[in-house]
Each structure stands twice: as structure tokens, then as C-alpha cells.
Design an enzyme around this catalytic site. Sequence first.
Site, PDB file in Angstrom:
ATOM      1  N   LEU A 313       0.858  -1.181   0.000  1.00  0.00           N
ATOM      2  CA  LEU A 313       0.000   0.000   0.000  1.00  0.00           C
ATOM      3  C   LEU A 313       0.892   1.227   0.000  1.00  0.00           C
ATOM      4  O   LEU A 313       1.962   1.231   0.607  1.00  0.00           O
ATOM      5  CB  LEU A 313      -0.907   0.024   1.237  1.00  0.00           C
ATOM      6  CG  LEU A 313      -1.950  -1.084   1.383  1.00  0.00           C
ATOM      7  CD1 LEU A 313      -2.693  -0.936   2.707  1.00  0.00           C
ATOM      8  CD2 LEU A 313      -2.932  -1.073   0.223  1.00  0.00           C
ATOM      9  N   ASP A 314       0.451   2.285  -0.683  1.00  0.00           N
ATOM     10  CA  ASP A 314       1.208   3.537  -0.654  1.00  0.00           C
ATOM     11  C   ASP A 314       1.350   4.029   0.783  1.00  0.00           C
ATOM     12  O   ASP A 314       0.516   3.729   1.644  1.00  0.00           O
ATOM     13  CB  ASP A 314       0.504   4.611  -1.488  1.00  0.00           C
ATOM     14  CG  ASP A 314       0.463   4.252  -2.964  1.00  0.00           C
ATOM     15  OD1 ASP A 314       1.314   3.458  -3.408  1.00  0.00           O
ATOM     16  OD2 ASP A 314      -0.417   4.767  -3.680  1.00  0.00           O
ATOM     17  N   ARG A 315       2.375   4.814   1.034  1.00  0.00           N
ATOM     18  CA  ARG A 315       2.653   5.282   2.392  1.00  0.00           C
ATOM     19  C   ARG A 315       1.456   6.021   2.985  1.00  0.00           C
ATOM     20  O   ARG A 315       1.109   5.842   4.163  1.00  0.00           O
ATOM     21  CB  ARG A 315       3.887   6.196   2.389  1.00  0.00           C
ATOM     22  CG  ARG A 315       4.262   6.721   3.769  1.00  0.00           C
ATOM     23  CD  ARG A 315       5.560   7.486   3.716  1.00  0.00           C
ATOM     24  NE  ARG A 315       5.444   8.729   2.995  1.00  0.00           N
ATOM     25  CZ  ARG A 315       5.070   9.889   3.525  1.00  0.00           C
ATOM     26  NH1 ARG A 315       4.748   9.948   4.807  1.00  0.00           N
ATOM     27  NH2 ARG A 315       5.007  10.983   2.801  1.00  0.00           N
TER      28      ARG A 315
END
Length: 528
Positions: A313-315
Amino acid sequence: MWGAVVKIVSQIGIVRNVKRNLTALLYSQERINKNNVICHANCSKVTKVVFNIRAKNVCLQMLNNYRYLASDITHEFRLNCRQYHTIMQSGEMEAGEILNATNDLTTTASDDKAMKEKGEKRKSEEELHKHRGKKRRGGGGKKLRPGERYVPPPQKRNPGVSFSQEHFQETSYYFEGGLRKVYPYYFDYKTYCKGRWIGKSLREVFNSEFRAEPLDYYEQAVQLGRIRLNETPVEDLDITLKNNDFMRNTVHRHEPPVSARPLEILEDNGEVVVVDKPASLPVHPCGRFRHNTVIFILGKERGLCGLHTVHRLDRLTSGVLLFARTLEVSKRLDQLVRDRQLEKEYLCRVEGQFPEEELVCEEPILVVSFKVGVCRVDPKGKPCRTVFQRLSWNGRSSVVRCLPHTGRTHQIRVHLQFLGHPILNDPIYGSSAWGPTRAKGGVVGLNDEQLLQALIEEHNSKESLHLLDLPDDGLAQGRSHSAECKLVRPDPTEKELVMYLHALRYKGPDFEYSTRIPEWAREDWEED
């Protein structure tokens, strides 16, 4: 007369019986001799097996002792271990000295066990000498010309090695103002010489590719012995780089803070670990983040090591995140992903009134920059498919359900931008750097280089450059140690740590994991 004859005949019968018995005895003796030979052979085999079992048990006991000691060593011992590891890699120690150094750190057993270990150590030393000798002969015995610098062959990397307690104990956390922070720590950045650097001097490389610091910084780092080439301190920046050169730079590292929200474990069944990832946390070490990542927090606070990443998942994205406990489970889940048997459901809040009917976007996506992490719709990109459905509309923004059928980088974010409804607080795809229409319909009006420059300039002017997750190459990291410690960076606001994109549910053929709906996705949520 007949009595004498009967007597003689009876004696002949007795002789025959005796002869028969003697023959049987001789045959039995022969069989006994053969059995003795077989028995001796089997006894020899059994003896060898018993010896091997005892040797194996001794080795296992030594390994257990080492693991037990390794978990309790102090910071000073860890530094010594690193020193010995460095010396071993650089080849400055003979095999016997390496074994003795390791033995100095791990020996706490009795004198009887020490004698057994000594025998094992002698065998290992002899084998290591043979191995080293073979490697040298295999290298062709090439002699260096006068003034030519030797470059050792690159070390083989083991992709299966995960982070351990040695990495987790580099520093510790503290909490302040709703943020999880990391105490500054020393760290070694490592890299092999890139192809475009071969034939250039270190001075040229630093001047052209690592311009975050002036050359004076690197010259000072050389004087302090913090820049090393093939584990040897660099004495002159004018040294010419060669293929396979291994560079190391020791820096004083300051990680950005992240949200202090606890990392909730949704499932841990021995096969998978499922967590509810807070926004602002990277999944694994990258860029300026190492300890403030999901992998390190699970290892440091929950004792979960050796996890296999199933997806990322993106940050700034929150929600369901899966890890496999074993390689076998990881391969099984990867196959589900490839076979499109893993259903993913996301929630997001977008700008404006999203169409009420279901929308399907199949625009191909092209990566503009892997380093900065920017993508756009382009006919040359990879095929994608995302299904969108509006759930609510509050007069200013809409909550949208997203079902990605493929897994391209930033797929949901790029498709929403293309549809003219970027995520409400997306720092990249909601930026005005894309132009007046913000790339609606794929219209940008800038080439890739101009677009990246515009994004950097916009966030630099807002002092929010950290939101772009620019790479931290390490060789340009740190400033001088004293100057870095005096550097004060403002803490990010809560709004900067959250993007309104959440992984709500992951479903497979025989499992389903989901989280609570985030506050910003509720119908009664009000914007600031």
C-alpha cells in the site's frame, strides 16, 4: 558270528551319525563366521551413524547457544560483530583469525564442550582454507600492474534474508504530539558502482549526482573516514571508480515522524498476518524511512520476523495489509493474485460530484518516474481496469467505492485523476502542477521532465517536499554529524499524514479480511 556282524554294522551307523553331525557343525561354524563379518560391518555403519547423530546434536546445541547469546548481546558486542563482519568481507583476516574472533564473542560453555568445538573449528578452518585457495586459483591468477587497484568480486545476495533483531535494535521509538518518532542513529548506506560511474572519479560523481551537499562536505567525510571503497577508507576523492567497486557511507540518520496510531493486527493464524495499516507508514524500508515502517514496527514491538510481503500500500494509504508467514503461503497467495482470484475493495473521497452510475476506467498507465513515484495515463502504458461506484455525496465531495481488477502503481489515483475527480487531498495527482485541468482526460501539456520539475517546485514552495517521497540515495545523506543534530525540521500536520484512500477489504476463495470504515468516509463527516 552274527553278533559280531551286528556290532560292526551298529558301529558303522554311529560313525556315519558322527560324520553327519560334524558336517553340520562345520556348516554352522561357517555361517557363524559369515554372520560375524556382516555383524562387524553393520556395527561399523551403526557406529558412524551414531557418531554423525552426536556430531549433529553438538552442532545444533552450538547453534542454539549462539542464537541465545545473539539475542542478549549488548550494543558494544553488536559493534564488535559489525567490525568482525566488515573485516571478514574485506579479506583482511585469515580464516583462523576469523574463527577465533567469532569464538571470542560466543564462547561461554564448559571446558568439555570447548574441546569438542575446537575439533569442529579445526575442520572448518581446513575446509575454509581449501575453499579460499580454490577461489584464488579459479580467479585465473591475474597479476595487478604497478599502480593498479584491486577490486574484489561482488558479494552474492540472499533475497531470503529478512530483518533481524540486530537491525531492530539500531535505535528506539518515542511518542510526542500524536506522532511516532525515531531517535537519530548511525547507519551505513551501501551501493555498488553503477555503470555510468565507471571511469569517473568520486569527486565527479558527488558533484554531478549528489548535489544535496557541497564538495566540502564530502571532503570532510573523507577526513573522518566515513566514506569507504571496498571497505577501505577513501583518502582522496579523485580516485577512479571501477566496475564492482563497493561504496559505503556512514551517516547520522534522522527519520521523519509518522502517525502514532497503533498498528492493529486483524489476523495471525500461523499462515498469514493481516494488519490495519495506518496512513503515513511505509510498508517496508524505503527512502528516508527504515524504523518507521510496518515491517520494523511488527518486528520491534510484536516480535514478528521473516514476513513475506503479499502486496503493498502507498505510504499515505491506510487499510488491510497481508503478510505471509512462510514462503509456501506467499507463493500460494501470489498465484491467487496472478489468477485474479483475490478481490480488493477500496474507499476514497474525491473532489466534486462523482457520477451516480457505475463507471469503468480502462486507460493504460505509464510510469513517469520510478524515483519520484509519478504515473500518468498514456497509450504506451500497461493495460488497467478499475470499477468505480459512488456511495455518497455531501455537496462538496463524494465517497467512492473502487474495485481494481489489475494492480498497477497508483492505479486508482491515476484513473480518478483522468476522470476529473482526483482524491480530495492527493499531494501528487491533485496538484495544480498538472495544469489547469489537472490532467482530466489525459491532457497534461507538459513533458515528463517539465512535469516532475513543476511538482518539485510546487511542494518546495509549500515546504511539503516530503510528501513526494523523494529517494534518499544515502551517499548524499546526513550533513556533518554535529550540523545534522542541530537541524530542526517542522513536524508534519495530521492532515499531511492522511490521504483519503483506504483498503477496506481483501477476499480470496476461502478467506476474507476487512477493517472498519474510516471517519472521513462516513456520510456525516464534515470537511475543515
